[in-house]
Design a protein around this motif. Structure first.
Motif, PDB file in Angstrom:
ATOM      1  N   GLY A 127       0.785  -1.226   0.000  1.00 51.01           N
ATOM      2  CA  GLY A 127       0.000   0.000   0.000  1.00 51.01           C
ATOM      3  C   GLY A 127       0.819   1.279   0.000  1.00 51.01           C
ATOM      4  O   GLY A 127       0.324   2.330   0.404  1.00 51.01           O
ATOM      5  N   VAL A 128       2.062   1.227  -0.491  1.00 53.30           N
ATOM      6  CA  VAL A 128       2.891   2.435  -0.602  1.00 53.30           C
ATOM      7  C   VAL A 128       2.311   3.299  -1.717  1.00 53.30           C
ATOM      8  O   VAL A 128       2.216   2.855  -2.864  1.00 53.30           O
ATOM      9  N   GLN A 129       1.928   4.529  -1.380  1.00 56.41           N
ATOM     10  CA  GLN A 129       1.207   5.393  -2.321  1.00 56.41           C
ATOM     11  C   GLN A 129       2.025   5.780  -3.553  1.00 56.41           C
ATOM     12  O   GLN A 129       1.530   5.785  -4.663  1.00 56.41           O
ATOM     13  N   TRP A 130       3.293   6.140  -3.348  1.00 60.83           N
ATOM     14  CA  TRP A 130       4.156   6.581  -4.444  1.00 60.83           C
ATOM     15  C   TRP A 130       5.399   5.716  -4.502  1.00 60.83           C
ATOM     16  O   TRP A 130       6.031   5.468  -3.481  1.00 60.83           O
ATOM     17  N   PHE A 131       5.770   5.279  -5.711  1.00 61.10           N
ATOM     18  CA  PHE A 131       6.993   4.498  -5.911  1.00 61.10           C
ATOM     19  C   PHE A 131       7.752   5.107  -7.075  1.00 61.10           C
ATOM     20  O   PHE A 131       7.200   5.276  -8.164  1.00 61.10           O
ATOM     21  N   LEU A 132       9.006   5.461  -6.833  1.00 64.55           N
ATOM     22  CA  LEU A 132       9.854   6.044  -7.861  1.00 64.55           C
ATOM     23  C   LEU A 132      10.996   5.103  -8.179  1.00 64.55           C
ATOM     24  O   LEU A 132      11.678   4.617  -7.262  1.00 64.55           O
ATOM     25  N   LEU A 133      11.190   4.836  -9.459  1.00 64.71           N
ATOM     26  CA  LEU A 133      12.337   4.070  -9.943  1.00 64.71           C
ATOM     27  C   LEU A 133      13.235   5.032 -10.696  1.00 64.71           C
ATOM     28  O   LEU A 133      12.771   5.731 -11.610  1.00 64.71           O
ATOM     29  N   ILE A 134      14.501   5.076 -10.296  1.00 66.67           N
ATOM     30  CA  ILE A 134      15.462   5.961 -10.954  1.00 66.67           C
ATOM     31  C   ILE A 134      16.596   5.113 -11.502  1.00 66.67           C
ATOM     32  O   ILE A 134      17.235   4.373 -10.766  1.00 66.67           O
ATOM     33  N   ASN A 135      16.845   5.235 -12.801  1.00 67.75           N
ATOM     34  CA  ASN A 135      17.928   4.510 -13.443  1.00 67.75           C
ATOM     35  C   ASN A 135      19.073   5.493 -13.703  1.00 67.75           C
ATOM     36  O   ASN A 135      18.950   6.378 -14.552  1.00 67.75           O
ATOM     37  N   PRO A 136      20.201   5.351 -12.985  1.00 67.37           N
ATOM     38  CA  PRO A 136      21.300   6.297 -13.156  1.00 67.37           C
ATOM     39  C   PRO A 136      21.981   6.217 -14.518  1.00 67.37           C
ATOM     40  O   PRO A 136      22.540   7.201 -14.980  1.00 67.37           O
ATOM     41  N   GLU A 137      21.920   5.058 -15.162  1.00 66.29           N
ATOM     42  CA  GLU A 137      22.580   4.896 -16.458  1.00 66.29           C
ATOM     43  C   GLU A 137      21.804   5.574 -17.583  1.00 66.29           C
ATOM     44  O   GLU A 137      22.377   6.250 -18.425  1.00 66.29           O
ATOM     45  N   THR A 138      20.489   5.396 -17.593  1.00 63.41           N
ATOM     46  CA  THR A 138      19.669   6.004 -18.640  1.00 63.41           C
ATOM     47  C   THR A 138      19.166   7.391 -18.239  1.00 63.41           C
ATOM     48  O   THR A 138      18.620   8.110 -19.073  1.00 63.41           O
ATOM     49  N   GLU A 139      19.331   7.722 -16.959  1.00 60.34           N
ATOM     50  CA  GLU A 139      18.848   8.991 -16.400  1.00 60.34           C
ATOM     51  C   GLU A 139      17.339   9.159 -16.605  1.00 60.34           C
ATOM     52  O   GLU A 139      16.853  10.225 -16.922  1.00 60.34           O
ATOM     53  N   ILE A 140      16.618   8.065 -16.362  1.00 62.36           N
ATOM     54  CA  ILE A 140      15.163   8.073 -16.477  1.00 62.36           C
ATOM     55  C   ILE A 140      14.555   7.866 -15.094  1.00 62.36           C
ATOM     56  O   ILE A 140      14.966   6.975 -14.353  1.00 62.36           O
ATOM     57  N   VAL A 141      13.578   8.713 -14.784  1.00 63.65           N
ATOM     58  CA  VAL A 141      12.797   8.590 -13.554  1.00 63.65           C
ATOM     59  C   VAL A 141      11.407   8.113 -13.944  1.00 63.65           C
ATOM     60  O   VAL A 141      10.815   8.636 -14.894  1.00 63.65           O
ATOM     61  N   GLN A 142      10.898   7.121 -13.219  1.00 66.85           N
ATOM     62  CA  GLN A 142       9.522   6.666 -13.404  1.00 66.85           C
ATOM     63  C   GLN A 142       8.782   6.903 -12.090  1.00 66.85           C
ATOM     64  O   GLN A 142       9.253   6.497 -11.030  1.00 66.85           O
ATOM     65  N   VAL A 143       7.635   7.548 -12.183  1.00 72.08           N
ATOM     66  CA  VAL A 143       6.816   7.853 -11.018  1.00 72.08           C
ATOM     67  C   VAL A 143       5.537   7.025 -11.119  1.00 72.08           C
ATOM     68  O   VAL A 143       4.781   7.169 -12.087  1.00 72.08           O
TER      69      VAL A 143
END
Length: 180
Positions: A127-143
């Protein structure tokens, strides 16, 4: 011929506390964590942690705490250490048991699959409301935002701002261009 049953060890929090190094256990299965963080990973963790902390301070919302990393004990057999999390309230335990409002995982080649799949579903089910994945190699953030029990991708990219409603009266905005 009969079937062969594999018996695998199954660990809990008490076992986990005895181990040296950094570990996570998910459904009783141990995962060794990389002890040598790359400078890029640390820079991103510091920058996103600071951005979240500053945003909370500017809102004068002191009930929410930004932490990195801390044991998040979901069950007796599942203990993880997200890179960054925001939770409400204080704890006098060595671990957190309340569901965080937001979790950030910064992926690495050794953690990508676990972060993107196993932990994704673990946090979704918790039940975590927000999850962020950050890829340092591609410099892409997914919210991702939890909606009706499932994560929905709300935004993805390199340079964008995003508003997070963490709870009533606490709406913060993060400029992801600033973390690189």
């Amino acid at each position: 011929m009969g079937t062969t049953e594999k018996i695998l060890p199954h660990y809990n929090y008490e076992d986990y506390c005895q181990w040296e190094g950094r570990w996570e256990i998910i459904d009783g299965f141990p995962f060794a964590m990389n002890l040598e963080y790359q400078p890029r990973h640390q820079l991103l963790a510091t920058n996103i942690g600071a951005a979240l902390g500053i945003a909370l301070i500017s809102q004068r919302f002191r009930e929410l705490i930004v932490s990195q990393p801390v044991d998040y004990k979901i069950t007796e057999h599942t203990v993880v250490q997200p890179d960054i999390l925001i939770y409400k309230g204080k704890t006098d335990r060595a671990y957190l048991t309340t569901t965080p409002k937001l979790i950030v995982e910064i992926t690495s080649p050794t953690s990508e699959l676990k972060d993107r799949h196993t932990k994704f579903h673990l946090y979704e089910n918790a039940g975590v409301q927000w999850f962020l994945l950050i890829n340092p190699e591609t410099e892409i953030v997914q919210v991702f935002e939890l909606q009706d029990g499932q994560y929905v991708l709300k935004s993805e990219g390199h340079s964008f701002s995003f508003p997070f409603l963490l709870e009533e009266g606490c709406n913060i905005e993060i400029d992801f261009n600033e973390i690189w």
